[in-house]
Enzyme design. Structure first.
Site, PDB file in Angstrom:
ATOM      1  N   ILE A  48      -0.970  -0.601  -2.952  1.00 24.35           N
ATOM      2  CA  ILE A  48      -0.416   0.447  -2.091  1.00 24.35           C
ATOM      3  C   ILE A  48       1.052   0.679  -2.413  1.00 24.35           C
ATOM      4  CG2 ILE A  48       0.056   1.119   0.297  1.00 24.35           C
ATOM      5  CD1 ILE A  48      -2.241  -0.875   1.079  1.00 24.35           C
ATOM      6  N   GLY A 106      -1.728  -5.595  -4.861  1.00 20.79           N
ATOM      7  CA  GLY A 106      -2.758  -5.615  -5.888  1.00 20.79           C
ATOM      8  C   GLY A 106      -3.502  -6.915  -6.061  1.00 20.79           C
ATOM      9  N   TYR A 166      -8.196  -1.446  -2.522  1.00 18.25           N
ATOM     10  CA  TYR A 166      -6.734  -1.412  -2.450  1.00 18.25           C
ATOM     11  C   TYR A 166      -6.225  -2.483  -1.506  1.00 18.25           C
ATOM     12  CZ  TYR A 166      -7.208   1.057   2.047  1.00 18.25           C
ATOM     13  OH  TYR A 166      -7.519   1.392   3.341  1.00 18.25           O
ATOM     14  N   CYS A 167      -5.001  -2.952  -1.769  1.00 19.09           N
ATOM     15  CA  CYS A 167      -4.316  -3.914  -0.915  1.00 19.09           C
ATOM     16  C   CYS A 167      -2.818  -3.721  -1.118  1.00 19.09           C
ATOM     17  CB  CYS A 167      -4.751  -5.348  -1.229  1.00 19.09           C
ATOM     18  SG  CYS A 167      -4.459  -5.845  -2.939  1.00 19.09           S
ATOM     19  N   THR A 168      -2.004  -4.574  -0.547  1.00 18.66           N
ATOM     20  CA  THR A 168      -0.560  -4.352  -0.536  1.00 18.66           C
ATOM     21  C   THR A 168       0.024  -4.216  -1.939  1.00 18.66           C
ATOM     22  OG1 THR A 168      -0.453  -5.678   1.475  1.00 18.66           O
ATOM     23  CG2 THR A 168       1.633  -5.177   0.387  1.00 18.66           C
TER      24      THR A 168
END
Length: 305
Positions: free
Chosen positions: A215, A190, A186-188
């Site tokens: 996220i 995508g 996961y990251c901010t």
């Protein structure tokens, strides 16, 4: 005169770009005509950006950008802005949209990144955890400092200062015991996990997922009632974003260890590190002095998703 509604958009699109410089010039002209500020990166693999401005101008930008071949399915993520969220407009051409130092390893077609992790919608993330329980591993695809104020429950946070460090971190062997487990990256927004998931699969991790929309989309759906805990670090003047008033404060002040989610800019000449300080400690200028530990530097412009 119509009232201005300041917004911020975060987006990316993977699609082959034959002439990145031409796209860069078009994007720069488009943004200038709409009085938009922010950061955009163009590469042969596509586009990655975050912009701030009036909502109507941003809508015009989004419509125009979607007309480019391959960019029609871009998912623009919207949030409220302050009106002066970015100091200027920066539109640049780079070898990589996200600087993993693997430009030749990543393959992109019209449909997106080839052989990346399977996309899971937020609901599917929860379903996977309900089905597989503690076997599911959340793997943070951001810079380590971002996780200080928010992360998925029990997530693994790699020891990386920038995305440049991920390949060496993965090849260090410290995560080899996870290669047979279901891993949710996961990251901010995508984009970092589009690359990270492919890099992990190429290095023997067998079951790798990524959250569709990152996220941001997960938080929009579940707010603070799901598996996410804390605040989201964002790459604009706001620095942090909460999905509801019920967001947990998991960050700790670097001076007194009290609860805080507020990053502050180091006041050292030329230093671009961020210091996590509570309101009380922030009032003392001594707590903003530079230290030998400040080696990371402020976030790289490549890492805006």
């Amino acid at each position: 005169m119509a009232m201005a509604f300041n917004k911020i958009i975060l987006y990316y699109g993977f699609a082959p770009v034959a002439d990145p410089k031409a796209v860069m010039l078009w994007q720069k002209t488009l943004c200038q005509s709409l009085n938009l500020k922010g950061r955009i990166l163009i590469s042969k693999h596509g586009i990655n950006g975050t912009l701030g401005g009036d909502m109507e101008d941003l809508k015009k930008y989004a419509r125009a950008t979607k007309e480019y071949p391959g960019f029609g399915k871009i998912d623009f993520k919207w949030s409220d802005g302050l009106g002066d969220d970015f100091p200027k407009l920066s539109v640049k051409v780079r070898k990589e949209l996200v600087a993993f130092t693997t430009p030749e390893e990543v393959k992109v077609e019209k449909s997106g990144v080839v052989n990346g992790g399977k996309h899971l919608k937020p609901q599917q993330v929860n379903e996977l955890v309900a089905e597989r329980g503690d076997d599911v591993v959340f793997f943070d695809g951001r810079n380590a400092f971002e996780a200080k104020i928010g992360k998925f429950k029990n997530a693994i946070v790699p020891d990386v200062q920038t995305t440049h460090d991920f390949v060496a971190e993965l090849e260090s062997g410290k995560y080899d015991h996870l290669k047979d487990k279901p891993i949710v990256t996961y990251c901010t927004g995508g984009i970092r996990c589009e690359i990270l998931s492919a890099v992990m699969l190429n290095r023997g991790f067998k079951e790798v997922y990524q959250i569709q929309g990152g996220i941001v989309r997960y938080g929009e759906k579940y707010r603070d009632k799901g598996l996410w805990e804390g605040s989201l670090y964002v790459f604009d003047k706001r620095m942090t974003h909460n999905f509801s008033d019920e967001a947990l404060t998991i960050g700790e002040c670097e001076n007194c260890s009290g609860p805080t989610s507020s990053f502050r800019n180091c006041q050292g000449a030329g230093c671009k590190d961020l210091v996590l300080l509570c309101e009380s400690c922030f009032t003392d200028p001594a707590n903003l002095k530079c230290s030998d530990a400040h080696t990371r530097g402020r976030q790289k412009l490549q890492e805006i998703g």
